[in-house]
Design an enzyme around this catalytic site. Structure first.
Site, PDB file in Angstrom:
ATOM      1  N   MET A 184     -11.765  -5.927   5.181  1.00 18.49           N
ATOM      2  CA  MET A 184     -10.793  -5.468   5.861  1.00 18.49           C
ATOM      3  C   MET A 184     -10.145  -5.938   7.363  1.00 18.49           C
ATOM      4  O   MET A 184     -11.183  -6.443   7.987  1.00 18.49           O
ATOM      5  CB  MET A 184     -11.299  -3.674   6.459  1.00 18.49           C
ATOM      6  N   HIS A 213      -8.296   0.961  -3.978  1.00 21.57           N
ATOM      7  CA  HIS A 213      -9.298   0.382  -2.863  1.00 21.57           C
ATOM      8  C   HIS A 213      -9.809   1.735  -2.703  1.00 21.57           C
ATOM      9  O   HIS A 213      -9.042   2.815  -2.000  1.00 21.57           O
ATOM     10  CB  HIS A 213      -8.521  -0.331  -1.859  1.00 21.57           C
ATOM     11  N   MET A 264     -12.614   4.315  -0.794  1.00 16.59           N
ATOM     12  CA  MET A 264     -13.056   4.432   0.868  1.00 16.59           C
ATOM     13  C   MET A 264     -13.283   5.715   0.433  1.00 16.59           C
ATOM     14  O   MET A 264     -12.980   6.892   0.599  1.00 16.59           O
ATOM     15  CB  MET A 264     -11.785   4.418   2.016  1.00 16.59           C
ATOM     16  N   ASP A 301      -4.752   3.925  -1.798  1.00 11.90           N
ATOM     17  CA  ASP A 301      -5.651   3.443  -1.470  1.00 11.90           C
ATOM     18  C   ASP A 301      -6.295   5.371  -1.349  1.00 11.90           C
ATOM     19  O   ASP A 301      -5.559   5.885  -1.064  1.00 11.90           O
ATOM     20  CB  ASP A 301      -5.828   3.604   0.445  1.00 11.90           C
ATOM     21  N   ASP A 312      -6.649  -6.654   4.095  1.00 14.07           N
ATOM     22  CA  ASP A 312      -5.629  -5.354   3.963  1.00 14.07           C
ATOM     23  C   ASP A 312      -6.381  -4.489   5.852  1.00 14.07           C
ATOM     24  O   ASP A 312      -7.019  -4.629   6.202  1.00 14.07           O
ATOM     25  CB  ASP A 312      -7.036  -4.716   3.227  1.00 14.07           C
ATOM     26  N   GLY A 313      -4.478  -4.491   6.385  1.00 16.35           N
ATOM     27  CA  GLY A 313      -4.968  -3.784   7.243  1.00 16.35           C
ATOM     28  C   GLY A 313      -4.203  -4.787   8.713  1.00 16.35           C
ATOM     29  O   GLY A 313      -4.471  -5.722   8.574  1.00 16.35           O
ATOM     30  N   SER A 359       0.966  -1.468   0.073  1.00 15.53           N
ATOM     31  CA  SER A 359       0.255  -0.029   0.139  1.00 15.53           C
ATOM     32  C   SER A 359       0.730   1.617  -0.024  1.00 15.53           C
ATOM     33  O   SER A 359       1.769   1.132   0.854  1.00 15.53           O
ATOM     34  CB  SER A 359      -1.097   0.155   1.156  1.00 15.53           C
ATOM     35  N   GLY A 382       0.905  -2.404   3.988  1.00 11.15           N
ATOM     36  CA  GLY A 382       1.400  -0.553   4.215  1.00 11.15           C
ATOM     37  C   GLY A 382       2.740  -0.656   5.284  1.00 11.15           C
ATOM     38  O   GLY A 382       3.852  -0.300   4.709  1.00 11.15           O
ATOM     39  N   MET A 415      -8.740   7.876  -0.556  1.00 11.83           N
ATOM     40  CA  MET A 415      -9.805   8.161   0.955  1.00 11.83           C
ATOM     41  C   MET A 415     -10.638   9.347   0.729  1.00 11.83           C
ATOM     42  O   MET A 415     -10.098  10.739   0.827  1.00 11.83           O
ATOM     43  CB  MET A 415      -8.723   7.909   2.117  1.00 11.83           C
ATOM     44  N   HIS A 444      -0.711  -1.588  -4.331  1.00  9.77           N
ATOM     45  CA  HIS A 444      -2.771  -0.935  -3.727  1.00  9.77           C
ATOM     46  C   HIS A 444      -2.374   0.595  -3.484  1.00  9.77           C
ATOM     47  O   HIS A 444      -1.217   1.184  -2.902  1.00  9.77           O
ATOM     48  CB  HIS A 444      -2.226  -2.337  -2.435  1.00  9.77           C
TER      49      HIS A 444
HETATM   50  C1  DX5 Z   1      -6.440   1.296   5.315  1.00  9.17           C
HETATM   51  C2  DX5 Z   1      -5.717   0.716   4.609  1.00  9.17           C
HETATM   52  C3  DX5 Z   1      -5.159   0.140   3.463  1.00  9.17           C
HETATM   53  C4  DX5 Z   1      -3.726   0.735   4.949  1.00  9.17           C
HETATM   54  C5  DX5 Z   1      -2.938  -0.786   5.071  1.00  9.17           C
HETATM   55  O1  DX5 Z   1      -7.784   1.746   5.715  1.00  9.17           O
HETATM   56  O2  DX5 Z   1      -7.033   0.234   3.135  1.00  9.17           O
HETATM   57  O3  DX5 Z   1      -4.278  -0.378   2.450  1.00  9.17           O
HETATM   58  O4  DX5 Z   1      -2.754   1.621   4.305  1.00  9.17           O
HETATM   59  O5  DX5 Z   1      -1.877  -0.421   6.089  1.00  9.17           O
HETATM   60  P1  DX5 Z   1      -1.346  -0.465   7.370  1.00  9.17           P
HETATM   61  O6  DX5 Z   1      -1.557  -2.330   6.204  1.00  9.17           O
HETATM   62  O7  DX5 Z   1      -0.220  -0.798   7.780  1.00  9.17           O
HETATM   63  O8  DX5 Z   1      -2.170  -1.647   7.896  1.00  9.17           O
HETATM   64 ZN    ZN Z   2      -6.358  -0.017   1.250  1.00 11.46          ZN
END
Ligand code: DX5
Ligand code: ZN
Length: 217
Positions: free
Chosen positions: A135, A65, A67, A34, A173-174, A9, A195, A36, A32
């Site tokens: 998630m 992804h 969000m 993200d 993810d997470g 990520s 990430g 937001m 990946h």
């Molecule tokens: C969270 C994201 C993830 C995030 C993961 O909302 O969707 O993709 O970047 O980060 P880590 O691996 O640090 O939990």
């Molecule tokens: Zn993500």
């Protein structure tokens, strides 16, 4: 078991050196991305222009992804930006199946994602998707703690996919790290987003290789 898919990520990358950070994980399977919007989740990241910049930095598949609220309104921007996969949240749309069909009609793989509090059962009959993203943290921020109870959804999905002979991939993810990835693999995940475990490590490529090894059963 097929080789685990590792999807770093770029939320945890250095945004002033995004191209170099993407190239530092050239051994990863996907990248990946993200997105937001500060509404669906209480944080802002970046949008379609940065996704297009990531597209120029690599030929690896971009695993986008979303969000965001109202994904129907924005999805074409991410198709144009060069996404290979578009994953939206079921909590953000009334009609996930129509949205998935729209994405697939553009030649892009479609996935849906579930927040930790959203049950999987209502979505098991409608697995007309290329990917399901579970998630294992509350979406919005990198660096949070893995929620092992989310693996029950992975097991239910794996059972459904195997029973029906589907090709749908399960992604998680997470909070995925060297400490948690093996349990996610054992539960039946195919693809693993990480990430902070990759980009806050001194050697991102070595972290990718290590995670892949730990997820290989
Ligand atoms: C969270 C994201 C993830 C995030 C993961 O909302 O969707 O993709 O970047 O980060 P880590 O691996 O640090 O939990
Ligand atoms: Zn993500």
């Amino acid at each position: 078991m097929t080789t685990p898919i590792i999807s770093p990520s770029i939320l945890s990358a250095d945004f002033t050196n995004l191209g170099a950070d993407i190239q530092a994980v050239a051994n990863a399977d996907w990248i990946h991305v993200d997105i937001m919007d500060g509404h669906f989740v209480p944080n802002l990241s970046f949008g379609a222009d940065i996704t297009a910049a990531a597209r120029r930095a690599t030929t690896q598949p971009l695993d986008v992804h979303l969000m965001i609220d109202n994904p129907e309104r924005w999805v074409d921007n991410y198709i144009k930006a060069g996404a290979d996969h578009i994953i939206f949240h079921v909590e953000a749309t009334d009609d996930p199946v129509s949205l998935a069909r729209h994405i697939r009609a553009a030649g892009v793989q479609a996935g849906f994602s579930l927040r930790p509090g959203t049950p999987i059962e209502p979505y098991l009959p409608t697995l007309e998707f290329d990917l399901v993203l579970i998630m294992s943290v509350e979406p919005g921020f990198g660096g949070q703690k893995f929620m092992p109870d989310q693996l029950d959804k992975v097991r239910a999905l794996r059972h459904e996919i195997t029973t029906r002979g589907l090709a749908t991939l399960i992604e998680i993810d997470g909070g995925i790290s060297a400490d948690t990835i093996a349990q996610a693999a054992e539960a039946g995940c195919d693809a693993f987003v990480a990430g902070s475990a990759i980009f806050t490590n001194g050697d991102p490529a070595a972290a990718v290789t290590n995670l892949r090894t730990l997820a290989t059963l």
